[in-house]
Design a protein around this motif. Structure first.
Motif, PDB file in Angstrom:
ATOM      1  N   GLN A   1      56.402  40.526  51.993  1.00 18.19           N
ATOM      2  CA  GLN A   1      56.392  39.516  50.944  1.00 18.19           C
ATOM      3  C   GLN A   1      57.713  38.780  50.938  1.00 18.19           C
ATOM      4  OE1 GLN A   1      55.010  40.791  47.113  1.00 18.19           O
ATOM      5  NE2 GLN A   1      54.146  42.642  47.989  1.00 18.19           N
TER       6      GLN A   1
ATOM      7  N   THR B   1      35.209  43.257  45.442  1.00 19.37           N
ATOM      8  CA  THR B   1      36.424  42.599  45.922  1.00 19.37           C
ATOM      9  C   THR B   1      36.283  42.280  47.408  1.00 19.37           C
ATOM     10  OG1 THR B   1      37.572  44.125  44.480  1.00 19.37           O
ATOM     11  CG2 THR B   1      38.928  42.776  45.927  1.00 19.37           C
TER      12      THR B   1
ATOM     13  N   GLN C   1      52.762  51.333  53.926  1.00 24.21           N
ATOM     14  CA  GLN C   1      53.537  50.706  52.862  1.00 24.21           C
ATOM     15  C   GLN C   1      54.479  51.705  52.186  1.00 24.21           C
ATOM     16  OE1 GLN C   1      50.955  48.137  50.696  1.00 24.21           O
ATOM     17  NE2 GLN C   1      52.547  47.354  49.371  1.00 24.21           N
TER      18      GLN C   1
ATOM     19  N   GLU D   1      55.016  46.111  55.137  1.00 23.44           N
ATOM     20  CA  GLU D   1      56.137  45.944  54.211  1.00 23.44           C
ATOM     21  C   GLU D   1      57.241  46.969  54.452  1.00 23.44           C
ATOM     22  OE1 GLU D   1      55.049  45.225  50.217  1.00 23.44           O
ATOM     23  OE2 GLU D   1      53.251  44.135  50.750  1.00 23.44           O
TER      24      GLU D   1
ATOM     25  N   ALA E   1      38.240  41.750  50.194  1.00 22.23           N
ATOM     26  CA  ALA E   1      39.641  41.843  50.591  1.00 22.23           C
ATOM     27  C   ALA E   1      39.914  40.971  51.811  1.00 22.23           C
ATOM     28  CB  ALA E   1      40.000  43.294  50.866  1.00 22.23           C
TER      29      ALA E   1
ATOM     30  N   ASN F   1      50.596  39.435  46.691  1.00 30.17           N
ATOM     31  CA  ASN F   1      49.945  40.714  46.386  1.00 30.17           C
ATOM     32  C   ASN F   1      48.430  40.545  46.403  1.00 30.17           C
ATOM     33  OD1 ASN F   1      52.535  41.213  44.139  1.00 30.17           O
ATOM     34  ND2 ASN F   1      52.126  42.596  45.810  1.00 30.17           N
ATOM     35  N   GLY F   2      47.769  41.481  47.039  1.00 30.47           N
ATOM     36  CA  GLY F   2      46.313  41.438  47.046  1.00 30.47           C
ATOM     37  C   GLY F   2      45.718  40.471  48.047  1.00 30.47           C
ATOM     38  N   ALA F   3      46.557  39.904  48.916  1.00 35.20           N
ATOM     39  CA  ALA F   3      46.043  38.928  49.882  1.00 35.20           C
ATOM     40  C   ALA F   3      45.171  39.586  50.942  1.00 35.20           C
ATOM     41  CB  ALA F   3      47.197  38.201  50.547  1.00 35.20           C
ATOM     42  N   GLY F   4      45.366  40.874  51.142  1.00 32.68           N
ATOM     43  CA  GLY F   4      44.573  41.563  52.161  1.00 32.68           C
ATOM     44  C   GLY F   4      45.410  42.063  53.325  1.00 32.68           C
ATOM     45  N   LYS F   5      46.729  42.066  53.179  1.00 34.82           N
ATOM     46  CA  LYS F   5      47.604  42.477  54.280  1.00 34.82           C
ATOM     47  C   LYS F   5      47.368  43.934  54.674  1.00 34.82           C
ATOM     48  CE  LYS F   5      51.396  41.576  51.938  1.00 34.82           C
ATOM     49  NZ  LYS F   5      50.868  41.089  50.646  1.00 34.82           N
ATOM     50  N   THR F   6      47.441  44.808  53.679  1.00 36.39           N
ATOM     51  CA  THR F   6      47.279  46.230  53.987  1.00 36.39           C
ATOM     52  C   THR F   6      45.883  46.510  54.535  1.00 36.39           C
ATOM     53  OG1 THR F   6      48.875  46.804  52.285  1.00 36.39           O
ATOM     54  CG2 THR F   6      47.386  48.550  52.996  1.00 36.39           C
ATOM     55  N   THR F   7      44.900  45.873  53.949  1.00 35.88           N
ATOM     56  CA  THR F   7      43.533  46.060  54.440  1.00 35.88           C
ATOM     57  C   THR F   7      43.439  45.697  55.920  1.00 35.88           C
ATOM     58  OG1 THR F   7      42.793  45.435  52.235  1.00 35.88           O
ATOM     59  CG2 THR F   7      41.126  45.490  53.965  1.00 35.88           C
TER      60      THR F   7
ATOM     61  N   PHE G   1      35.528  45.781  49.111  1.00 34.67           N
ATOM     62  CA  PHE G   1      35.543  47.009  48.325  1.00 34.67           C
ATOM     63  C   PHE G   1      34.765  46.690  47.061  1.00 34.67           C
ATOM     64  CE2 PHE G   1      39.539  46.923  50.674  1.00 34.67           C
ATOM     65  CZ  PHE G   1      39.444  48.116  51.367  1.00 34.67           C
TER      66      PHE G   1
HETATM   67  N1  LIG Z   1      40.499  51.229  48.643  1.00 32.24           N
HETATM   68  C1  LIG Z   1      40.300  50.127  47.900  1.00 32.24           C
HETATM   69  N2  LIG Z   1      39.369  50.125  46.916  1.00 32.24           N
HETATM   70  C2  LIG Z   1      39.146  49.039  46.169  1.00 32.24           C
HETATM   71  N3  LIG Z   1      39.794  47.873  46.309  1.00 32.24           N
HETATM   72  C3  LIG Z   1      40.729  47.789  47.267  1.00 32.24           C
HETATM   73  C4  LIG Z   1      41.038  48.921  48.108  1.00 32.24           C
HETATM   74  N4  LIG Z   1      42.008  48.558  48.963  1.00 32.24           N
HETATM   75  C5  LIG Z   1      42.297  47.276  48.663  1.00 32.24           C
HETATM   76  N5  LIG Z   1      41.534  46.812  47.663  1.00 32.24           N
HETATM   77  C6  LIG Z   1      41.551  45.448  47.114  1.00 32.24           C
HETATM   78  O1  LIG Z   1      41.538  44.544  48.178  1.00 32.24           O
HETATM   79  C7  LIG Z   1      42.419  43.474  47.935  1.00 32.24           C
HETATM   80  C8  LIG Z   1      43.422  43.369  49.071  1.00 32.24           C
HETATM   81  O2  LIG Z   1      44.276  44.490  49.008  1.00 32.24           O
HETATM   82  P1  LIG Z   1      45.445  44.761  50.019  1.00 32.24           P
HETATM   83  O3  LIG Z   1      45.991  46.104  49.695  1.00 32.24           O
HETATM   84  O4  LIG Z   1      44.968  44.546  51.402  1.00 32.24           O
HETATM   85  O5  LIG Z   1      46.481  43.647  49.624  1.00 32.24           O
HETATM   86  P2  LIG Z   1      47.977  43.452  50.125  1.00 32.24           P
HETATM   87  O6  LIG Z   1      48.045  42.099  50.680  1.00 32.24           O
HETATM   88  O7  LIG Z   1      48.385  44.560  50.992  1.00 32.24           O
HETATM   89  O8  LIG Z   1      48.752  43.496  48.749  1.00 32.24           O
HETATM   90  P3  LIG Z   1      50.221  44.074  48.421  1.00 32.24           P
HETATM   91  O9  LIG Z   1      51.175  42.994  48.737  1.00 32.24           O
HETATM   92  O10 LIG Z   1      50.141  44.326  46.960  1.00 32.24           O
HETATM   93  O11 LIG Z   1      50.420  45.311  49.218  1.00 32.24           O
HETATM   94  C9  LIG Z   1      43.045  43.718  46.595  1.00 32.24           C
HETATM   95  O12 LIG Z   1      42.338  42.951  45.641  1.00 32.24           O
HETATM   96  C10 LIG Z   1      42.840  45.184  46.357  1.00 32.24           C
HETATM   97  O13 LIG Z   1      42.683  45.433  44.997  1.00 32.24           O
END
Ligand SMILES: Nc1ncnc2c1ncn2[C@@H]1O[C@H](COP(=O)(O)OP(=O)(O)OP(=O)(O)O)[C@@H](O)[C@H]1O
Ligand SMILES: [Mg+2]
Lengths: 314, 272
Positions: A194, A18, A85, A162, A20, A40-46, A15
């Motif tokens: 988490q 970033t 989430q 989550e 991800a 947080n921010g590891a990339g799980k949701t992505t 992104f």
């Molecule tokens: N739509 C987006 N636009 C910009 N950056 C994004 C977007 N989605 C995710 N990111 C960035 O990508 C990285 C991974 O995000 P992600 O949501 O996958 O993390 P996560 O592991 O799910 O975190 P959490 O535990 O907080 O849910 C983060 O740095 C986030 O800021």
């Protein structure tokens, strides 16, 4: 069929600046629960969003039940359920109304949609609240409704991002029970969390991810074994500290750390040393211990250890 | 379950899924009878408030009755409030993950935007009907017969539908229900800055220019003309007010041509 239900190979996603995901690999065998752990921010949701066809990877590919998430998205969608989430239900509708609507949108006939809604409400204990608008539900009820909304079509693969974040221990336990029931039905589950104890309770295999990559995989036990057991010794007399240090150093092969004037702890390699052996060695050296305890590390410790590292493990 | 593969099947499911989503909006209303009452009482309050409060002070240009003058403006106001509701609903769905759930389901992709705009149209009609009733009660009426009257209402409906696509697009773009809620009050100055409640002649030049070119003014002028209500502009009139019906149709077409593709692209775009 022995083919894994979920396969991700070299997924990349950025992104802006970033990154991800940077080359994420995953493989989840049919009928198992894979726990994806990461800070947080590891990339799980992505990762989950790509696997659930909501977003396309920049590079790499992924298959669900053998279908490519980009080219055969329609076939993938017919086989998955996604609980994101945040509870994704219509707050203004009743629980029953939500299930019926999503049932109709899943192209069940009106009758089947109604019947399925009742079945799910009954089975997951929401019948009493079925006719109340979701705004009035507790967080736990809402998550449960969100979860069963994914089950309308009996998906082969369920993605849970989550699923218990923000719930009290009791609601969390209820969600866990529901997930276990699904797995017993043969559903393959990919769960991000988490909470390490959640992965510990539910997952057959764990993938720890950080900075968009998998940095360790294994069963919970395997992961714990990688950092060894932790031995804590409390001395009766602080004067015996140097002697105790030497004994433990010999046993563990590493320098113990003193956490107090009369207390020291050390990580033992997973060699199968038993508590009795340790007590005997201390005794031999004339060290009187007030308390000796040996314990498996928690997944938290494994997690902290793994995610503090800069370079990938293995 | 029929597959979504054949074009005909897709069309059918787009329609069926769209209807399900229309049903969803009705279901939501059923849960909130208060909102229905509010939605129905609102037009009546507007008629009374504007009709008697402003009516006591404002001189209609050609000496007509103010409430006759006002009703087309209120119809325009209600028409232009439509896109705000659609925007809020789209943004709420997007921020709560409901949109993602739709996207991850094997449903017809176009059903969501079409269902949402269709639902707005359906829920808008009773509101319009109530407004008509309130207007008749305070002495407003169409004077030019059935066909022009029907044309006036048709214009409102066409423009309302076109506007609801603006709502779809903006809602998808902001993706945040709080931002969307915060934008709602912006609708008011937009409708006020027109000929809906007062003639534009008295406004300072630049403001008058904005008001004359505001589509709210065009719709108001078009309905005044078609209903035969007072307030037809005279003298040196801006083009949109001289050709209000054409202007409304052009606005509707332009909004649809721009916002339908934009919305569909925003809805179907993957990658975020
Ligand atoms: N739509 C987006 N636009 C910009 N950056 C994004 C977007 N989605 C995710 N990111 C960035 O990508 C990285 C991974 O995000 P992600 O949501 O996958 O993390 P996560 O592991 O799910 O975190 P959490 O535990 O907080 O849910 C983060 O740095 C986030 O800021
Ligand atoms: Mg996340």
């Amino acid at each position: 069929m022995t083919d894994p239900m979920v396969v991700a190979e070299g997924l990349h996603k950025s992104f802006g600046n970033t990154h991800a995901l940077r080359g994420l690999d995953l493989s989840v065998p049919r009928g198992t629960v894979c726990g994806v752990l990461g800070p947080n921010g590891a990339g799980k949701t992505t990762a989950v969003r790509i696997l659930a066809t909501l977003s396309d990877p920049d590079a790499g590919h992924a298959r669900i039940a053998g279908y490519d998430v980009v080219r055969e998205a329609g076939k993938v969608r017919a086989r998955i359920g996604l609980a994101g989430q945040y509870a994704a239900v219509d707050e203004k509708l009743t629980g029953r109304g939500n299930l019926r609507m999503f049932g109709r949108l899943s192209h069940l006939s009106r009758r089947d949609a109604h019947r399925r809604a009742d079945e799910l409400l009954e089975r997951f204990g929401l019948m009493d609240a079925a006719d109340r608008p979701v705004v009035g539900y507790s967080g736990g009820m809402r998550r449960r409704l969100d979860l069963i909304t994914c089950l309308i079509l009996r998906p082969d693969v369920l993605f849970l991002d989550e699923p218990t974040t923000g719930l009290d221990p009791r609601s969390r336990g209820e969600i866990w029970d529901s997930i276990r029931e699904l797995v017993a039905d043969g559903t393959t589950v990919l769960l991000t969390t988490q909470y390490l104890d959640e992965a510990d309770h539910l997952a057959d295999a764990i993938a720890v991810i950080d900075h968009g990559q998998v940095i360790a995989t294994g069963t919970p036990d395997e992961l714990k074994a990688t950092i060894g057991d932790r031995l804590d010794v409390t001395l009766e007399d602080p004067a015996a500290l140097p002697t105790a240090m030497t004994v433990l150093n010999t046993l563990a092969g590493t320098e113990p750390t003193t956490t107090d004037a009369d207390r020291l702890s050390v990580t033992l390699p997973a060699t199968g040393l038993r508590l009795a052996d340790i007590v005997r060695e201390l005794d031999h050296a004339g060290v009187a211990a007030a308390d000796v305890s040996l314990r498996r590390p928690t997944l938290d410790e494994v997690f902290l250890r793994l995610t503090n590292r800069e370079e990938p493990v293995q | 379950m029929t597959a979504l593969t054949s074009p005909l099947g897709r069309l059918r499911w787009t329609f069926t899924d769209g209807l399900t989503l229309v049903g969803r909006e009705l279901g939501r209303l059923r849960q909130e009878p208060g909102q229905i009452v509010a939605a129905l009482v609102f037009p009546v309050i507007m008629v009374v408030l504007f009709g008697y409060v402003f009516g006591s002070a404002i001189q209609v240009p050609d000496g007509g009755d103010y409430r006759e003058y006002l009703m087309p403006g209120l119809f325009a106001m209600v028409t232009f409030s439509a896109w705000l509701g659609v925007m809020t609903r789209m943004a709420t769905d997007a921020s709560r993950g409901v949109m993602d759930r739709f996207r991850s389901m094997p449903m017809a992709r176009l059903a969501v935007p079409f269902g949402q705009t269709g639902a707005d149209l359906l829920t808008g009609l009773p509101m319009l009907a109530i407004m008509v009733g309130a207007g008749l009660l305070v002495g407003w009426q169409p004077h030019r017969g059935l066909i022009p009257t029907a044309q006036a209402f048709l214009l409102m409906i066409v423009l309302r539908y076109a506007l609801s696509w603006v709502g779809v697009y903006v809602g998808l773009a902001v993706k945040n229900d709080q931002v969307a809620d915060a934008m709602v009050p912006l609708g008011l100055p937009f409708t006020m800055l027109s000929n809906a409640f007062v003639p534009t002649d008295g406004m300072p030049g630049w403001l008058r220019f904005l008001a004359d070119w505001n589509p709210v003014s065009a719709l108001t002028a078009a309905s005044r003309e078609l209903f035969g209500n007072p307030g037809a502009p005279s003298g040196n009139v801006a083009w949109p007010l001289a050709h209000p019906v054409t202007t409304v149709l052009l606005w509707s077409a332009a909004l649809l041509v721009i916002f339908v593709p934009l919305s569909l692209r925003a809805y179907m775009r993957r990658g975020r």
